[in-house]
Design a protein around this motif. Structure first.
Motif, PDB file in Angstrom:
ATOM      1  N   VAL A  50     -11.071  -1.831 -14.410  1.00 58.35           N
ATOM      2  CA  VAL A  50      -9.955  -1.000 -13.976  1.00 58.35           C
ATOM      3  C   VAL A  50      -9.843  -1.065 -12.451  1.00 58.35           C
ATOM      4  O   VAL A  50     -10.794  -0.735 -11.739  1.00 58.35           O
ATOM      5  N   ASN A  51      -8.701  -1.511 -11.972  1.00 60.23           N
ATOM      6  CA  ASN A  51      -8.455  -1.591 -10.528  1.00 60.23           C
ATOM      7  C   ASN A  51      -7.715  -0.342 -10.072  1.00 60.23           C
ATOM      8  O   ASN A  51      -6.626  -0.046 -10.556  1.00 60.23           O
ATOM      9  N   MET A  52      -8.328   0.373  -9.135  1.00 59.56           N
ATOM     10  CA  MET A  52      -7.730   1.593  -8.602  1.00 59.56           C
ATOM     11  C   MET A  52      -7.218   1.318  -7.193  1.00 59.56           C
ATOM     12  O   MET A  52      -7.992   1.121  -6.253  1.00 59.56           O
ATOM     13  N   TYR A  53      -5.898   1.290  -7.043  1.00 62.12           N
ATOM     14  CA  TYR A  53      -5.262   1.049  -5.752  1.00 62.12           C
ATOM     15  C   TYR A  53      -5.016   2.384  -5.064  1.00 62.12           C
ATOM     16  O   TYR A  53      -4.418   3.290  -5.652  1.00 62.12           O
ATOM     17  N   MET A  54      -5.445   2.478  -3.814  1.00 62.82           N
ATOM     18  CA  MET A  54      -5.370   3.757  -3.120  1.00 62.82           C
ATOM     19  C   MET A  54      -5.496   3.557  -1.623  1.00 62.82           C
ATOM     20  O   MET A  54      -5.987   2.521  -1.155  1.00 62.82           O
ATOM     21  N   TRP A  55      -5.042   4.548  -0.870  1.00 57.98           N
ATOM     22  CA  TRP A  55      -5.273   4.557   0.566  1.00 57.98           C
ATOM     23  C   TRP A  55      -6.769   4.518   0.808  1.00 57.98           C
ATOM     24  O   TRP A  55      -7.538   5.256   0.186  1.00 57.98           O
ATOM     25  N   ARG A  83     -12.389  -0.265  -6.692  1.00 62.68           N
ATOM     26  CA  ARG A  83     -11.517   0.395  -5.728  1.00 62.68           C
ATOM     27  C   ARG A  83     -10.862  -0.649  -4.838  1.00 62.68           C
ATOM     28  O   ARG A  83     -11.532  -1.469  -4.220  1.00 62.68           O
ATOM     29  N   VAL A  84      -9.530  -0.621  -4.772  1.00 64.27           N
ATOM     30  CA  VAL A  84      -8.780  -1.580  -3.958  1.00 64.27           C
ATOM     31  C   VAL A  84      -8.096  -0.803  -2.834  1.00 64.27           C
ATOM     32  O   VAL A  84      -7.104  -0.110  -3.066  1.00 64.27           O
ATOM     33  N   PRO A  85      -8.619  -0.896  -1.601  1.00 64.04           N
ATOM     34  CA  PRO A  85      -8.048  -0.104  -0.496  1.00 64.04           C
ATOM     35  C   PRO A  85      -6.720  -0.664  -0.016  1.00 64.04           C
ATOM     36  O   PRO A  85      -6.525  -1.878   0.056  1.00 64.04           O
ATOM     37  N   MET A  86      -5.797   0.235   0.298  1.00 59.19           N
ATOM     38  CA  MET A  86      -4.495  -0.125   0.849  1.00 59.19           C
ATOM     39  C   MET A  86      -4.286   0.658   2.144  1.00 59.19           C
ATOM     40  O   MET A  86      -4.786   1.779   2.296  1.00 59.19           O
ATOM     41  N   ASN A  87      -3.536   0.094   3.074  1.00 59.52           N
ATOM     42  CA  ASN A  87      -3.287   0.769   4.342  1.00 59.52           C
ATOM     43  C   ASN A  87      -2.400   1.987   4.193  1.00 59.52           C
ATOM     44  O   ASN A  87      -2.538   2.976   4.899  1.00 59.52           O
ATOM     45  N   ASP A  88      -1.473   1.916   3.223  1.00 64.35           N
ATOM     46  CA  ASP A  88      -0.505   2.989   3.054  1.00 64.35           C
ATOM     47  C   ASP A  88      -0.063   3.014   1.599  1.00 64.35           C
ATOM     48  O   ASP A  88       0.088   1.962   0.976  1.00 64.35           O
ATOM     49  N   ASP A 110      -4.161  -0.698 -12.053  1.00 69.76           N
ATOM     50  CA  ASP A 110      -4.356   0.089 -13.276  1.00 69.76           C
ATOM     51  C   ASP A 110      -4.287   1.588 -13.019  1.00 69.76           C
ATOM     52  O   ASP A 110      -3.849   2.348 -13.877  1.00 69.76           O
ATOM     53  N   ILE A 111      -4.728   2.006 -11.842  1.00 70.07           N
ATOM     54  CA  ILE A 111      -4.619   3.407 -11.420  1.00 70.07           C
ATOM     55  C   ILE A 111      -4.081   3.395  -9.992  1.00 70.07           C
ATOM     56  O   ILE A 111      -4.505   2.573  -9.176  1.00 70.07           O
ATOM     57  N   ILE A 112      -3.161   4.296  -9.703  1.00 68.01           N
ATOM     58  CA  ILE A 112      -2.687   4.461  -8.329  1.00 68.01           C
ATOM     59  C   ILE A 112      -2.784   5.929  -7.947  1.00 68.01           C
ATOM     60  O   ILE A 112      -2.606   6.820  -8.774  1.00 68.01           O
ATOM     61  N   TRP A 113      -3.094   6.161  -6.678  1.00 65.77           N
ATOM     62  CA  TRP A 113      -3.236   7.519  -6.138  1.00 65.77           C
ATOM     63  C   TRP A 113      -1.974   7.825  -5.347  1.00 65.77           C
ATOM     64  O   TRP A 113      -1.715   7.216  -4.308  1.00 65.77           O
ATOM     65  N   ILE A 114      -1.157   8.749  -5.848  1.00 70.09           N
ATOM     66  CA  ILE A 114       0.136   9.015  -5.220  1.00 70.09           C
ATOM     67  C   ILE A 114       0.478  10.505  -5.286  1.00 70.09           C
ATOM     68  O   ILE A 114      -0.135  11.265  -6.031  1.00 70.09           O
TER      69      ILE A 114
END
Length: 414
Positions: A50-55, A83-88, A110-114
């Motif tokens: 599971v890939n979790m995309y998030m700040w 955990r896949v870090p994103m700038n924004d 697969d999961i996004i933090w919004i």
């Protein structure tokens, strides 16, 4: 050569048809999870990645996920959390828009933090999977589903498209050795700023925390939040109503850090100014951030937080599953685990993160409630009951763009 040219299009058509059938079959299978029982979902999740995309800009949050959440998911459920870090967070939405426009059905997210504007954008563009929260045992057992801050995200109905992960509340941060009695209203803050020139500033918009600070100015200088609990388009004289906010911000500008000629580009930059003693006050939408920074030795031990007598903004942040997630069952299991009392109690500790729990305390067992109350929040963190007694609702997302654009025109350019 001619024969091969004739054959290739036929093979391509068959290949595309096969892919289309696989996509439809996969979609039907994943949609079935929305009505499956939890055991079936758990079985389907086993061994999924599971890939979790998030700040990814906070070390405490990153460490909590990598060192507390991920190992337990692997051991207890066989789910590998990456955990896949994103700038924004906006970058997440932009990528999903691109994937949807080209028909990409096997996405990497697969999961996004919004929350807030990004949730509304995702919902409006149909970037989210479906109403999955009712399938989660911990959502059903521990969440007050009727609470306004759970049922709506910055005024936008959630409709089961995202699950509450935690709560945040705006606080001001100061050094009590420099200001023993902090201001408790925007009028008092203006006085403090003038009495302490160069010691106050706020992050330049569109920084989220800087924008939140200005929303407090809006509430206090224009007669309260109640008038804004309706769509911005329904207020005919909105521009006139906002004028006292711009007047306030311009009145304090000459007394700000660097005389208001420039503003910190981000909250991280502002926190650096506070940590180095260049300014005497900062702010956060994370009420335990100051305690975490004290533990790390970045902020002085005399750091404390405060809220305004009239209250400060509070919101809920959420986890969601994109429309083209390739591991929807694993995502559901991971989100359910992150909503468990154990995970929420661990998350509350400033040593891990310091994020307020999304759970309804009255739904917890006496033992779980005691464990929650026993968490040492640090001297810099206000008691939970004081925070709860000073909560204000957020504005709906349609106001944010108006305010951010207005700040550029009425404050930054003056």
């Amino acid at each position: 050569m001619k024969k091969s040219l004739l054959i290739v299009p036929g093979l391509l058509a068959l290949s595309l048809a096969g892919c289309s059938e696989e996509s439809e079959s996969s979609a039907e299978s994943s949609d079935g999870l929305l009505t499956s029982d939890w055991q079936e979902i758990s079985d389907a999740a086993a061994s999924q990645e599971v890939n979790m995309y998030m700040w990814g800009g906070n070390d405490n949050i990153n460490r909590y996920l990598d060192e507390w959440v991920a190992p337990r998911l692997k051991e207890d459920h066989g789910v590998e959390l990456n955990r896949v870090p994103m700038n924004d967070s906006q970058d997440i939405i932009n990528q999903l828009v691109d994937e949807k426009s080209v028909g990409k059905t096997d996405g990497s997210m697969d999961i996004i933090w919004i929350n807030g504007e990004n949730f509304k954008a995702a919902k409006d563009n149909e970037l989210l999977w479906g109403d999955f929260t009712s399938q989660l045992p911990n959502f059903n057992d521990y969440i007050d589903q009727e609470a306004p801050e759970i049922a709506a995200d910055f005024g936008e109905p959630v409709d089961g498209l995202e699950a509450p992960w935690g709560k945040a509340q705006f606080v001001f941060v100061h050094d009590e050795n420099k200001s023993a009695t902090p201001p408790k209203s925007m009028d008092e803050l203006a006085g403090w700023v003038q009495d302490n020139p160069g010691q106050f500033t706020y992050p330049a918009l569109p920084d989220f925390t800087g924008s939140a600070f200005i929303r407090h100015v809006l509430y206090e200088t224009t007669g309260g939040y109640e008038q804004y609990q309706q769509p911005a388009a329904d207020i005919d004289d909105l521009e006139d109503r906002l004028e006292p906010m711009w007047q306030y911000l311009n009145s304090i500008e000459p007394y700000l850090w660097r005389e208001g000629e420039t503003y910190p580009e981000s909250l991280a930059k502002q926190d650096q100014l506070y940590a180095s003693g260049e300014i005497g006050m900062t702010m956060s939408y994370d009420p335990a951030l100051a305690a975490s920074e004290v533990l790390k030795g970045r902020f002085p031990e005399s750091t404390r937080t405060f809220v305004l007598d009239g209250g400060t903004l509070s919101n809920t942040h959420f986890l969601s599953i994109p429309f083209n997630s390739s591991a929807k069952a694993g995502a559901m299991v991971a989100i359910n685990e992150m909503m468990s009392p154990e995970a929420q109690i661990a998350k509350l500790s400033p040593e891990n993160w310091g994020d307020l729990s999304a759970l309804d305390l009255e739904k917890l067992s006496p033992e779980q409630q005691q464990a929650m109350n026993d968490v040492d929040l640090g001297e810099a963190t206000l008691p939970l009951d004081e925070l709860e007694n000073h909560q204000l609702p957020e504005l709906s997302a349609d106001y944010i763009e108006i305010i951010e654009k207005g700040w550029m025109e009425h404050v930054a350019k003056d």
